[in-house]
Design an enzyme around this catalytic site. Sequence first.
Site, short mmCIF file in Angstrom:
data_model
loop_
_atom_site.label_atom_id
_atom_site.label_comp_id
_atom_site.label_asym_id
_atom_site.label_seq_id
_atom_site.Cartn_x
_atom_site.Cartn_y
_atom_site.Cartn_z
N THR A 17 0.79 -1.27 -0.07
CA THR A 17 0.14 0.02 0.09
C THR A 17 0.78 1.12 0.16
O THR A 17 0.65 2.12 -0.93
CB THR A 17 -0.86 -0.13 1.27
OG1 THR A 17 -1.77 -1.10 1.22
CG2 THR A 17 -1.74 1.08 1.25
N TYR A 38 10.31 -22.71 7.19
CA TYR A 38 9.08 -22.46 6.28
C TYR A 38 9.53 -23.72 5.20
O TYR A 38 10.65 -23.54 4.74
CB TYR A 38 9.27 -20.95 5.60
CG TYR A 38 7.77 -20.40 5.14
CD1 TYR A 38 6.69 -20.48 6.32
CD2 TYR A 38 7.82 -19.82 3.90
CE1 TYR A 38 5.52 -19.52 5.50
CE2 TYR A 38 6.62 -18.95 3.47
CZ TYR A 38 5.49 -19.24 4.54
OH TYR A 38 4.32 -18.40 4.16
N ASP A 85 9.43 -9.03 4.02
CA ASP A 85 9.13 -8.16 4.98
C ASP A 85 8.82 -8.99 6.42
O ASP A 85 9.17 -8.85 7.52
CB ASP A 85 7.74 -7.43 4.91
CG ASP A 85 6.70 -8.26 4.39
OD1 ASP A 85 6.80 -9.37 3.95
OD2 ASP A 85 5.52 -7.93 4.34
N THR A 95 -26.74 -0.83 7.41
CA THR A 95 -25.70 -1.21 6.66
C THR A 95 -24.28 -0.80 6.92
O THR A 95 -23.35 -1.67 7.09
CB THR A 95 -26.03 -0.80 5.15
OG1 THR A 95 -27.19 -1.25 4.80
CG2 THR A 95 -25.04 -1.56 4.12
N1 LIG Z 1 -2.91 7.39 4.73
C1 LIG Z 1 -3.28 5.94 4.91
N2 LIG Z 1 -3.32 5.47 3.59
C2 LIG Z 1 -3.29 4.22 3.37
N3 LIG Z 1 -3.80 3.33 4.24
C3 LIG Z 1 -3.56 3.61 5.71
C4 LIG Z 1 -3.32 5.17 5.88
N4 LIG Z 1 -3.51 5.42 7.21
C5 LIG Z 1 -3.69 4.00 7.64
N5 LIG Z 1 -3.87 3.17 6.97
C6 LIG Z 1 -4.18 1.53 7.01
O1 LIG Z 1 -2.96 0.96 6.89
C7 LIG Z 1 -3.14 -0.37 6.43
C8 LIG Z 1 -2.10 -0.65 5.49
O2 LIG Z 1 -0.85 -0.53 6.34
P1 LIG Z 1 0.65 -0.43 5.53
O3 LIG Z 1 1.34 -0.82 6.95
O4 LIG Z 1 0.96 1.04 5.10
O5 LIG Z 1 0.59 -1.43 4.50
P2 LIG Z 1 1.85 -2.12 3.60
O6 LIG Z 1 3.05 -2.34 4.51
O7 LIG Z 1 1.10 -3.42 3.12
O8 LIG Z 1 2.01 -1.08 2.63
C9 LIG Z 1 -4.55 -0.38 5.62
O9 LIG Z 1 -5.33 -1.39 5.99
C10 LIG Z 1 -4.98 0.89 6.22
O10 LIG Z 1 -6.24 0.88 6.84
C1 LIG Z 2 2.05 -11.54 2.72
C2 LIG Z 2 2.50 -10.38 2.02
C3 LIG Z 2 1.75 -9.94 0.89
C4 LIG Z 2 2.18 -8.98 3.02
O1 LIG Z 2 2.50 -7.79 2.65
P1 LIG Z 2 2.21 -6.52 3.11
O2 LIG Z 2 1.01 -6.42 3.74
O3 LIG Z 2 3.16 -6.31 4.10
O4 LIG Z 2 2.21 -5.31 1.86
C5 LIG Z 2 4.04 -10.34 1.80
O5 LIG Z 2 4.60 -10.57 2.91
C6 LIG Z 2 4.45 -11.38 0.60
O6 LIG Z 2 4.26 -11.11 -0.39
N1 LIG Z 2 4.58 -12.61 1.06
C7 LIG Z 2 5.04 -13.93 0.08
C8 LIG Z 2 4.13 -15.12 0.35
C9 LIG Z 2 4.75 -15.63 1.95
O7 LIG Z 2 5.24 -14.83 3.07
O8 LIG Z 2 4.33 -16.76 2.24
K LIG Z 3 1.66 -7.41 6.39
#
Ligand SMILES: Nc1ncnc2c1ncn2[C@@H]1O[C@H](COP(=O)(O)OP(=O)(O)O)[C@@H](O)[C@H]1O
Ligand SMILES: CC(C)(COP(=O)(O)O)[C@@H](O)C(=O)NCCC(=O)O
Ligand SMILES: [K+]
Length: 250
Positions: free
Chosen positions: A17, A94, A103, A179
């Site tokens: 994200t 794993y 990550d 809802t």
């Molecule tokens: N400004 C923002 N934009 C997008 N997601 C956000 C924001 N603030 C909080 N979130 C929350 O963070 C989550 C994504 O977490 P994040 O750690 O950024 O994800 P990733 O590491 O996968 O990129 C979403 O589920 C959302 O609810």
């Molecule tokens: C599960 C995930 C998509 C999580 O990604 P994130 O939510 O941190 O963006 C990432 O760790 C990934 O691509 N994993 C590969 C599959 C695995 O860990 O088995």
């Molecule tokens: K994650």
Amino acid sequence: MGTKNSVMLLTIDVGNTRIKAAVFEQNRLVELSVFTKEAFLTETNFILNKFPKIEKLVVASVGNVEKELFLSLKNKAEIHFITRESRFPFTNLYSTPTTLGIDRMVLASGAVMQFPNQNRLVIDMGTCITYDFIDENDNYLGGAISPGIRLRYESLHQHTAKLPLLTKNYPESFIGNSTQESIHSGVINGVASEIDGFIELYKTQYAKFIIILTGGDAEFLAIRLKNTIFANSNFLLESLNQTFQYNQND
Ligand SMILES: Nc1ncnc2c1ncn2[C@@H]1O[C@H](COP(=O)(O)OP(=O)(O)O)[C@@H](O)[C@H]1O
Ligand SMILES: CC(C)(COP(=O)(O)O)[C@@H](O)C(=O)NCCC(=O)O
Ligand SMILES: [K+]
């Protein structure tokens, strides 16, 4: 930990994200930024100009930012990618180690270094919710992957004709009387029950373990959980810094 120089280091975590970046001086986090892929170059250049002492970039990515984008910064700082070939302070059990998210490996690595000699459960509430368990003998066992909070709201909207797209909000009751309230209850109480439920499952097998909660939704959800947990949104960035240091001390 080496205090031999005071160089600064910029850690970058590319999630699915958002991109999170943190500047570390010694092992102290001095600046934190969160941005999108589109803003990557502007933001990193801004940070590099603000902190001229940054000599190294440490990157871990599960997202789709092209390597070339990082390499365009290589005349400003040394770039280090944490990959599966890096050293990690745990034994990876794993069964498909080559598909394990980097990550998750960095989180496991941070858990081992910050909480030695104990069982640890790391829950990362990002795009996905990932569960990672590392036992007291530093064996990485695996865990679970489920949809994150934003993903749940979006999929309810995208895969139905009638459900609106809502922004996350605490439900008033577990019995949603509209809802909107039903969706908030389904997503937020659903995630909270899932996490509480998983923790109970782990308790059936492990008498004691520390729980680390991190990711974009950690702070939002922590107060809705039954168990006492250690919530730290910056745990992945801190772990990235530590994993890098661990790789330097060969
Ligand atoms: N400004 C923002 N934009 C997008 N997601 C956000 C924001 N603030 C909080 N979130 C929350 O963070 C989550 C994504 O977490 P994040 O750690 O950024 O994800 P990733 O590491 O996968 O990129 C979403 O589920 C959302 O609810
Ligand atoms: C599960 C995930 C998509 C999580 O990604 P994130 O939510 O941190 O963006 C990432 O760790 C990934 O691509 N994993 C590969 C599959 C695995 O860990 O088995
Ligand atoms: K994650």
